[in-house]
Structures are given as C-alpha cells and as structure tokens.
Design a protein around this motif. Structure first.
Motif, PDB file in Angstrom:
ATOM      1  N   SER A  12       0.826  -1.212   0.000  1.00 18.93           N
ATOM      2  CA  SER A  12       0.000   0.000   0.000  1.00 18.93           C
ATOM      3  C   SER A  12       0.857   1.258   0.000  1.00 18.93           C
ATOM      4  N   ILE A  13       1.898   1.285   0.809  1.00 18.96           N
ATOM      5  CA  ILE A  13       2.784   2.455   0.861  1.00 18.96           C
ATOM      6  C   ILE A  13       3.467   2.665  -0.482  1.00 18.96           C
ATOM      7  N   PHE A  18       4.038   5.583  -5.541  1.00 21.70           N
ATOM      8  CA  PHE A  18       4.161   5.457  -6.988  1.00 21.70           C
ATOM      9  C   PHE A  18       3.108   6.305  -7.704  1.00 21.70           C
ATOM     10  N   PHE A  19       1.846   6.172  -7.310  1.00 22.34           N
ATOM     11  CA  PHE A  19       0.783   6.894  -8.000  1.00 22.34           C
ATOM     12  C   PHE A  19       0.796   8.388  -7.690  1.00 22.34           C
ATOM     13  N   PHE A  24       1.952  13.610  -9.951  1.00 25.05           N
ATOM     14  CA  PHE A  24       2.785  14.808  -9.908  1.00 25.05           C
ATOM     15  C   PHE A  24       3.386  15.061 -11.286  1.00 25.05           C
ATOM     16  N   TYR A  25       3.891  14.008 -11.912  1.00 25.63           N
ATOM     17  CA  TYR A  25       4.469  14.115 -13.250  1.00 25.63           C
ATOM     18  C   TYR A  25       3.409  14.538 -14.270  1.00 25.63           C
ATOM     19  N   ALA A  26       2.236  13.959 -14.195  1.00 30.94           N
ATOM     20  CA  ALA A  26       1.168  14.264 -15.152  1.00 30.94           C
ATOM     21  C   ALA A  26       0.653  15.693 -14.983  1.00 30.94           C
ATOM     22  N   VAL A  59      -6.249   7.060  -7.019  1.00 33.79           N
ATOM     23  CA  VAL A  59      -5.922   6.035  -8.014  1.00 33.79           C
ATOM     24  C   VAL A  59      -5.325   4.805  -7.335  1.00 33.79           C
ATOM     25  N   SER A  60      -4.451   5.026  -6.354  1.00 30.95           N
ATOM     26  CA  SER A  60      -3.852   3.917  -5.622  1.00 30.95           C
ATOM     27  C   SER A  60      -4.918   3.108  -4.885  1.00 30.95           C
ATOM     28  N   ASN A  61      -5.835   3.789  -4.224  1.00 30.96           N
ATOM     29  CA  ASN A  61      -6.923   3.095  -3.524  1.00 30.96           C
ATOM     30  C   ASN A  61      -7.760   2.280  -4.502  1.00 30.96           C
ATOM     31  N   PHE A  62      -8.013   2.835  -5.682  1.00 30.85           N
ATOM     32  CA  PHE A  62      -8.768   2.098  -6.699  1.00 30.85           C
ATOM     33  C   PHE A  62      -8.050   0.803  -7.065  1.00 30.85           C
ATOM     34  N   PHE A  63      -6.756   0.897  -7.380  1.00 23.04           N
ATOM     35  CA  PHE A  63      -6.017  -0.294  -7.789  1.00 23.04           C
ATOM     36  C   PHE A  63      -5.867  -1.301  -6.657  1.00 23.04           C
ATOM     37  N   LEU A  64      -5.657  -0.833  -5.436  1.00 26.59           N
ATOM     38  CA  LEU A  64      -5.543  -1.760  -4.312  1.00 26.59           C
ATOM     39  C   LEU A  64      -6.867  -2.466  -4.037  1.00 26.59           C
TER      40      LEU A  64
END
Length: 78
Positions: A12-13, A18-19, A24-26, A59-64
C-alpha cells in the motif's frame, strides 16, 4: 498472519508513493501559472502538491481495492 499484514502495508505504501509520483508528473503538463494570480508561486506549488496527493491516493486506492476484489474472485466458484 502478521507477515501478511506487513506485506499489505508495504504494498500500500509503495503503491501510494508510486501513484502520487505519477500524478505529480502528469500535472506538470498543466500550466497553472496562466490560471492563478502572478507572484503567488508558493500557493501554486502547494496546490500542485495537494492535487498530486489527492489524485495519486485515489488512483492507488482504486487499484488496491480492485486487486483485493480480484484475489477474492476464486471464492465465487468454490
């Protein structure tokens, strides 16, 4: 049991970091300077960071969550 909890926490961390980095990049493609007042650089940077954290975490929560649901699908066929 505790090793699994620790592994999930680590995944999770890493996923969140990562996301957040990807968002940030996007967000750098958007020219915020043209939308906001001039000479408010700190506020624009702060908003940029907060938006990155918000989008990246969502987005991270969605994928997890999706990954968790995917791993539970075999129980449907038992």
């Amino acid at each position: 049991m505790t090793a699994t909890i620790g592994q999930n926490a680590l995944i999770s961390i890493i996923s969140h970091i990562f996301f957040i980095g990807i968002s940030f990049y996007a967000l750098q493609a958007i020219m915020f300077e043209k939308v906001f007042k001039k000479n408010h650089v700190f506020q624009i940077q702060l908003l940029f960071i907060l938006l990155s954290i918000t989008i990246g975490s969502s987005v991270s929560n969605f994928f997890l969550t999706f990954s968790g649901w995917s791993s539970q699908l075999p129980y449907l066929f038992e």
